[in-house]
Write an enzyme that holds these catalytic residues in place. Structure first.
Site, mmCIF file in Angstrom:
data_model
loop_
_atom_site.group_PDB
_atom_site.id
_atom_site.type_symbol
_atom_site.label_atom_id
_atom_site.label_comp_id
_atom_site.label_asym_id
_atom_site.label_seq_id
_atom_site.Cartn_x
_atom_site.Cartn_y
_atom_site.Cartn_z
ATOM 1 N N GLY A 51 -53.531 36.598 -50.270
ATOM 2 C CA GLY A 51 -52.097 36.338 -50.277
ATOM 3 C C GLY A 51 -51.828 34.908 -49.862
ATOM 4 N N LEU A 52 -50.583 34.526 -49.950
ATOM 5 C CA LEU A 52 -50.187 33.169 -49.587
ATOM 6 C C LEU A 52 -50.438 32.881 -48.111
ATOM 7 C CD1 LEU A 52 -46.730 32.937 -51.423
ATOM 8 C CD2 LEU A 52 -48.819 31.705 -52.037
ATOM 9 N N SER A 53 -50.528 31.609 -47.778
ATOM 10 C CA SER A 53 -50.588 31.193 -46.381
ATOM 11 C C SER A 53 -49.312 31.683 -45.692
ATOM 12 C CB SER A 53 -50.670 29.664 -46.306
ATOM 13 O OG SER A 53 -50.683 29.230 -44.974
ATOM 14 N N GLY A 54 -49.468 32.347 -44.563
ATOM 15 C CA GLY A 54 -48.314 32.853 -43.832
ATOM 16 C C GLY A 54 -47.872 34.246 -44.231
ATOM 17 N N ALA A 55 -48.568 34.872 -45.180
ATOM 18 C CA ALA A 55 -48.180 36.213 -45.627
ATOM 19 C C ALA A 55 -48.512 37.284 -44.585
ATOM 20 C CB ALA A 55 -48.845 36.557 -46.955
ATOM 21 N N GLY A 56 -49.522 37.017 -43.732
ATOM 22 C CA GLY A 56 -49.892 37.983 -42.697
ATOM 23 C C GLY A 56 -51.319 38.483 -42.780
ATOM 24 N N LYS A 57 -52.151 37.828 -43.571
ATOM 25 C CA LYS A 57 -53.544 38.267 -43.747
ATOM 26 C C LYS A 57 -54.307 38.321 -42.427
ATOM 27 C CE LYS A 57 -54.414 34.871 -46.502
ATOM 28 N NZ LYS A 57 -53.081 34.274 -46.397
ATOM 29 N N THR A 58 -54.263 37.244 -41.667
ATOM 30 C CA THR A 58 -55.020 37.175 -40.413
ATOM 31 C C THR A 58 -54.468 38.162 -39.395
ATOM 32 O OG1 THR A 58 -55.625 34.875 -40.836
ATOM 33 C CG2 THR A 58 -55.769 35.626 -38.560
ATOM 34 N N SER A 111 -57.644 32.941 -51.372
ATOM 35 C CA SER A 111 -58.322 33.227 -52.649
ATOM 36 C C SER A 111 -57.319 33.336 -53.798
ATOM 37 C CB SER A 111 -59.203 34.470 -52.550
ATOM 38 O OG SER A 111 -58.641 35.517 -51.808
#
Length: 181
Positions: free
Chosen positions: A12-19, A86
């Site tokens: 997902g985009l940077s800031g989407a909440g992946k981490t 990615s």
């Protein structure tokens, strides 16, 4: 019972909440006694793929390397949580084909929400032209067409996202379901 390895790939985009989702899922899996490793895109870039830029070729190389490590761990019975933007569908599909036991999680939040969450100021720098080839601004993000899971982090809580992933992993047979007594 021997644990089955699987790669859970959060994109997902940077800031989407992946981490954020990755850390919460990691904690829940560890508490349940699962062997796992986390491959975070930012950490991998500073260690395993240092020196790569942000061209499509370099990004693909970065994802292939993450996929290579994830595959080694997965085939040895480890649950691997990958948190990486990615952005390109073709390389994600290539890595999926290599690994086999692969669950794609589309961490989906609108661009404006991701920009609001941007504590590092990366979107602001990208919009000002200080960062080139920034995903979502002047470089594309290709959303997955058929992810196993989609987490809408602008609409659901962290707990809801983690529960959704956990339940899908149980459904797919990667996590042992609790025995009813």
């Amino acid at each position: 019972m021997k644990q089955q390895g699987v790669t859970i790939w959060l994109t997902g985009l940077s800031g989407a909440g992946k981490t954020t989702i990755t850390h919460a899922l990691e904690q829940k899996l560890r508490e349940a006694g699962y062997a796992l490793e986390v491959l975070d895109g930012d950490i991998v870039r500073t260690n395993l793929t240092k020196g790569l830029g942000f061209s499509k070729e370099d990004r693909d190389t970065n994802i292939r390397r993450i996929g290579f490590v994830a595959n080694l761990l997965t085939r040895n019975g480890v649950i691997v949580l990958v948190s990486a933007i990615s952005p390109y569908r073709d390389i994600r599909d290539e890595v999926r084909g290599t690994i086999g036991n692969f669950v794609e999680v589309f961490v989906n939040a609108p661009l404006n929400v991701c920009e609001e969450r941007d504590v590092k100021g990366l979107y602001k720098k990208a919009r000002a032209g200080e960062i080139k080839s920034f995903t979502g601004i002047d470089d594309p993000y290709e959303p997955p067409l058929n992810p196993e899971i989609e987490c809408r982090t602008d609409l659901e809580t962290l707990e809801e996202s983690v529960t959704k992933i956990w339940q899908k992993l149980e459904e797919l047979g990667y996590l042992a379901k609790p025995v009813a007594i």
